[in-house]
Design a protein around this motif. Structure first.
Motif, PDB file in Angstrom:
ATOM      1  N   HIS A 142       0.815  -1.204   0.000  1.00 17.85           N
ATOM      2  CA  HIS A 142       0.000   0.000   0.000  1.00 17.85           C
ATOM      3  C   HIS A 142       0.859   1.268   0.000  1.00 17.85           C
ATOM      4  N   SER A 210      -3.360   6.899   2.107  1.00 17.33           N
ATOM      5  CA  SER A 210      -3.666   5.589   1.520  1.00 17.33           C
ATOM      6  C   SER A 210      -2.646   4.528   1.888  1.00 17.33           C
ATOM      7  N   PHE A 214      -3.246   3.479   6.241  1.00 19.83           N
ATOM      8  CA  PHE A 214      -3.746   2.102   6.189  1.00 19.83           C
ATOM      9  C   PHE A 214      -2.899   1.188   7.072  1.00 19.83           C
ATOM     10  N   ALA A 243      -9.234  -6.158   5.763  1.00 21.74           N
ATOM     11  CA  ALA A 243      -8.839  -4.798   5.398  1.00 21.74           C
ATOM     12  C   ALA A 243      -8.225  -4.761   4.000  1.00 21.74           C
ATOM     13  N   TRP A 257      -8.123   6.706   5.621  1.00 23.15           N
ATOM     14  CA  TRP A 257      -7.466   5.797   6.552  1.00 23.15           C
ATOM     15  C   TRP A 257      -6.826   6.543   7.719  1.00 23.15           C
ATOM     16  N   THR A 260      -9.516   7.086  10.134  1.00 30.86           N
ATOM     17  CA  THR A 260      -9.858   5.811  10.773  1.00 30.86           C
ATOM     18  C   THR A 260      -8.850   5.453  11.860  1.00 30.86           C
ATOM     19  N   SER A 261      -7.565   5.661  11.575  1.00 30.02           N
ATOM     20  CA  SER A 261      -6.539   5.315  12.563  1.00 30.02           C
ATOM     21  C   SER A 261      -6.645   6.202  13.797  1.00 30.02           C
TER      22      SER A 261
END
Length: 596
Positions: A142, A210, A214, A243, A257, A260-261
């Motif tokens: 990623h 990204s 992630f 994921a 992401w 989200t983290s």
């Protein structure tokens, strides 16, 4: 090889890791990988310092990295208010964090070696092996795949994200009154994307969200799950597979992401500090909440609910000093961004800015969302017994209700940001449910069955989704991006507009409609970037010319709009070209003097 020697080598590698990026590396892939390791170590260094100041021990490295990221976003906001967060400050901040990482790990090296040696000798260490290797492989794909995605869309809801990262690199602040001040965020995502400048190129900004974002989500979730037996080891691998296969591709550089983290880190910090029976400082919760609020305004309800939850959970130990820290720290993080935003916004007329302002939900819709939050909070308080889990659920409902209220506007645009809120909460609930698996194999627990069913559904969706979001297609694209990056290292793009802007006096205001605004000399001129989604909707209306006048632009630079340049288009941009004299031009560019 003995476990003591392995631990010694591992600690030594951790100490020197952030400085390997300074070595002359011929491979761009290796250079980017080492640069990302430096960033992670810098986050960890600031996180270690915060843990020392709070006198907290035993905090996982993954959570410390998120604390350090939040601290660096806060420091960057303060520097932006005085125009000092340019390339030099960005570099100094990152390597200061790297120095803290090296110094604090070095000072505690003996204790760390003993702990790692004991861990290697323990039976549970073997259950980490496969999840750790799988996590490293997926994270590397990623990160490097995002680095090679050079042609990705640079626009978010407000304007050209890449141009704002470049402006921050050159000027040390965010001063574009149209591309920034931003209507949907305070600028935290731009500041986070600016860490790509330390990697060597602003075009690598997608690596931060990204790629690195992630990886940080998975690392934090797996660390929280703690593979210590066969069951938790399998759950960890399943988490990574879900994921990796989830069919979600962000079309723009808005936060996904990274949000989200930070949401997952906020939930874990809330549970570990506020819900603990021991007396812990609460300001780390405020720090992470403040950083989350700077990324996107839709995330503010989540941050506020978490801060309120921390105050409620710690009310028995909440004195005036702890209350001031809990409330003051997020305000200290957010307020510099608010100041920078309104300074930039104030350089255009209020009438002009109102033309590109997003739709706001009606008062009744906002009231309905508040009622929904209250009703959901009351219901969760009766159903969920665990106090920390209850406030995690309330924070999720608050963020979701705030986004749902925007669905009643003429142009709803925030629905995609339900995703980081819901995924962050789902990870928090799922990991906490699986941390203590049942010892009896004859009757699996309800939460474990629910998580397994959800995981199967998500993996199935990733397998059957058609087109470019199918997981096989996405990873093929990531590998193609890596191959491109390996064979075509990026060279700095020349300023194609310098020859025309040489006719413009220094410090003059230039409105631009160009393809590569990130190459403009924003230090010499005051640049207003018009080419964005909000302004594009005005171009065919009579409001466009008053809008440009409201930006106080003295010149207008247009590129590659052949119909407008030829004077045959009927929209308002072409009308401005016809109505004002051309100060300079090339085959693809026009510099129009709006003051004459």
């Amino acid at each position: 090889m003995s476990s003591w020697l392995v631990a010694r080598l591992f600690v030594g590698l951790v100490i020197v890791a952030p400085w390997l990026s300074l070595l002359p590396v011929p491979s761009p892939l290796l250079a980017i990988g080492l640069g990302v390791i430096t960033l992670v170590c810098a986050f960890h260094g600031f996180g270690l310092l915060l843990a020392r100041l709070a006198r907290l021990d035993g905090i996982s490295a993954a959570l410390l990295v998120h604390w350090g990221l939040a601290a660096m976003l806060g420091i960057a906001g303060v520097l932006m208010t005085v125009g000092a967060y340019g390339h030099a400050a960005q570099t100094i901040l990152v390597f200061t964090g790297a120095g803290l990482h090296t110094g604090l790990v070095l000072a505690d090296r003996d204790r760390r070696r003993d702990r790692i040696t004991a861990w290697f000798d323990a039976r549970e260490s073997r259950f980490w092996l496969v999840p750790a290797l799988l996590l490293v492989a997926v994270a590397a794909l990623h990160v490097l795949g995002a680095a090679g995605d050079i042609g990705a869309r640079p626009f978010d809801d407000d304007g050209n994200h890449l141009a704002q990262v470049r402006r921050l690199f050159v000027t040390g602040t965010l001063g574009d009154p149209i591309g920034f001040a931003r209507s949907s965020q305070l600028g935290g995502q731009v500041v986070a994307g600016a860490f790509a400048n330390v990697l060597g190129d602003a075009h690598l900004l997608r690596v931060i969200d990204s790629g690195l974002g992630f990886a940080l989500v998975l690392w934090l979730a797996v660390t929280r799950l703690r593979p210590r037996d066969a069951t938790t080891g399998v759950w960890s691998m399943l988490l990574i597979f879900v994921a990796a296969s989830y069919p979600y591709v962000a079309a723009d550089p808005s936060t996904r992401w990274l949000a989200t983290s930070l949401i997952l880190a906020l939930h874990i910090t809330l549970r570990d500090l506020a819900a603990s029976r021991e007396t812990h400082p609460l300001w780390p919760i405020g720090l992470v909440a403040g950083a989350l609020a700077t990324l996107r305004l839709e995330l503010v309800p989540v941050a506020i609910a978490a801060v309120i939850g921390a105050g409620v959970l710690g009310r028995e130990r909440l004195d005036l000093r702890r209350l001031v820290a809990l409330v003051g720290v997020p305000l200290a993080v957010v307020m510099p961004y608010v100041i920078v935003r309104f300074v930039a916004k104030g350089s255009v007329t209020a009438e002009a800015y109102a033309l590109v302002a997003p739709d706001r939900p009606a008062l009744l819709v906002i009231l309905a969302a508040c009622i929904a939050i209250g009703a959901a909070g009351f219901g969760l308080a009766r159903v969920i017994r665990d106090p920390a889990t209850r406030w995690i659920a309330i924070a999720t409902v608050a963020g979701s209700a705030g986004i749902a209220s925007q669905l009643a506007t003429a142009r709803p645009y925030a629905g995609a940001f339900l995703w980081p809120i819901l995924v962050g909460a789902a990870l928090a609930f799922g990991v906490e449910a699986l941390r203590r698996p049942r010892t009896s194999s004859s009757r699996p627990s309800g939460p474990a069955l629910a998580v397994a069913l959800l995981a199967c559904a998500l993996i199935y969706e990733g397998r059957d989704t058609p087109g470019r979001v199918r997981w096989v297609r996405r990873y093929a694209d990531l590998l193609a991006n890596i191959e491109y990056l390996r064979h075509a290292p990026r060279t700095p793009e020349p300023d194609r507009y310098a020859s025309l802007l040489a006719h413009v006096p220094a410090d003059a205001t230039v409105a631009v409609w160009v393809n590569r605004p990130e190459t403009l000399d924003v230090a010499r001129h005051r640049i207003v970037d018009l080419r964005g989604p909000r302004v594009a909707r005005l171009r065919g209306t009579a409001a466009f010319a008053p809008f440009v006048a409201g930006t106080r632009a003295e010149y207008l630079l247009i590129e590659d709009d052949h119909r407008a340049l030829a004077g045959i288009a009927t929209d308002e941009l072409a009308a401005l070209v016809r109505q004002h004299p051309v100060a300079a031009s090339t085959s693809q560019l026009r510099l129009v003097d709006l003051a004459r």
